[in-house]
Design a protein around this motif. Sequence first.
Motif, PDB file in Angstrom:
ATOM      1  N   UNK A  20     -19.006   5.259   1.899  1.00  0.00           N
ATOM      2  CA  UNK A  20     -18.460   4.233   1.014  1.00  0.00           C
ATOM      3  C   UNK A  20     -17.617   4.864  -0.092  1.00  0.00           C
ATOM      4  N   UNK A  21     -18.142   5.903  -0.738  1.00  0.00           N
ATOM      5  CA  UNK A  21     -17.404   6.540  -1.831  1.00  0.00           C
ATOM      6  C   UNK A  21     -16.214   7.353  -1.329  1.00  0.00           C
ATOM      7  N   UNK A  22     -16.329   7.978  -0.160  1.00  0.00           N
ATOM      8  CA  UNK A  22     -15.199   8.705   0.408  1.00  0.00           C
ATOM      9  C   UNK A  22     -14.073   7.735   0.754  1.00  0.00           C
ATOM     10  N   UNK A  23     -14.407   6.611   1.369  1.00  0.00           N
ATOM     11  CA  UNK A  23     -13.421   5.604   1.728  1.00  0.00           C
ATOM     12  C   UNK A  23     -12.754   5.041   0.471  1.00  0.00           C
TER      13      UNK A  23
ATOM     14  N   UNK B 208     -12.395   6.605  -2.395  1.00  0.00           N
ATOM     15  CA  UNK B 208     -11.545   7.649  -2.965  1.00  0.00           C
ATOM     16  C   UNK B 208     -10.220   7.730  -2.215  1.00  0.00           C
ATOM     17  N   UNK B 209     -10.268   7.641  -0.889  1.00  0.00           N
ATOM     18  CA  UNK B 209      -9.047   7.676  -0.091  1.00  0.00           C
ATOM     19  C   UNK B 209      -8.176   6.461  -0.399  1.00  0.00           C
TER      20      UNK B 209
ATOM     21  N   UNK C 192      -8.010   4.870  -3.233  1.00  0.00           N
ATOM     22  CA  UNK C 192      -7.387   5.093  -4.543  1.00  0.00           C
ATOM     23  C   UNK C 192      -6.233   6.089  -4.452  1.00  0.00           C
ATOM     24  N   UNK C 193      -6.294   7.010  -3.513  1.00  0.00           N
ATOM     25  CA  UNK C 193      -5.230   7.995  -3.351  1.00  0.00           C
ATOM     26  C   UNK C 193      -3.955   7.406  -2.748  1.00  0.00           C
ATOM     27  N   UNK C 194      -4.042   6.229  -2.127  1.00  0.00           N
ATOM     28  CA  UNK C 194      -2.863   5.628  -1.502  1.00  0.00           C
ATOM     29  C   UNK C 194      -1.722   5.480  -2.494  1.00  0.00           C
ATOM     30  N   UNK C 195      -2.012   4.954  -3.672  1.00  0.00           N
ATOM     31  CA  UNK C 195      -0.952   4.737  -4.661  1.00  0.00           C
ATOM     32  C   UNK C 195      -0.335   6.051  -5.130  1.00  0.00           C
ATOM     33  N   UNK C 196      -1.095   7.109  -5.106  1.00  0.00           N
ATOM     34  CA  UNK C 196      -0.579   8.404  -5.522  1.00  0.00           C
ATOM     35  C   UNK C 196       0.223   9.056  -4.401  1.00  0.00           C
ATOM     36  N   UNK C 197      -0.219   8.873  -3.166  1.00  0.00           N
ATOM     37  CA  UNK C 197       0.419   9.549  -2.038  1.00  0.00           C
ATOM     38  C   UNK C 197       1.687   8.859  -1.535  1.00  0.00           C
ATOM     39  N   UNK C 198       1.812   7.558  -1.734  1.00  0.00           N
ATOM     40  CA  UNK C 198       2.967   6.831  -1.193  1.00  0.00           C
ATOM     41  C   UNK C 198       4.293   7.397  -1.695  1.00  0.00           C
TER      42      UNK C 198
END
Length: 77
Positions: free
Chosen positions: A34-37, A39-40, A42-48
């Motif tokens: 749950x926490x790994x998913x 975190x990933x 939340x990273x979408x906005x940074x990685x896009x």
Amino acid sequence: MAILPSNTATDTGQLQTGDEPGQKFALLVLTSLFFIWGFITCLNDILIPDLKGIFELNYAQAILLLWGVFFSFPADG
């Protein structure tokens, strides 16, 4: 009318305590995923923006990439 024998979980011999090691491991794995998913996600906005530059995507293609990630959630569940 016949009286049926008691077959409920309230009998003292059938109560489950929930202290089995397999249950604790399953809860730990589920909580970790749950926490790994999260975190990933939340990273979408940074990685896009970085993925836009690396793969030379325009704005519409980057948004489609983001939509693809979020529309895949119901397929996983």
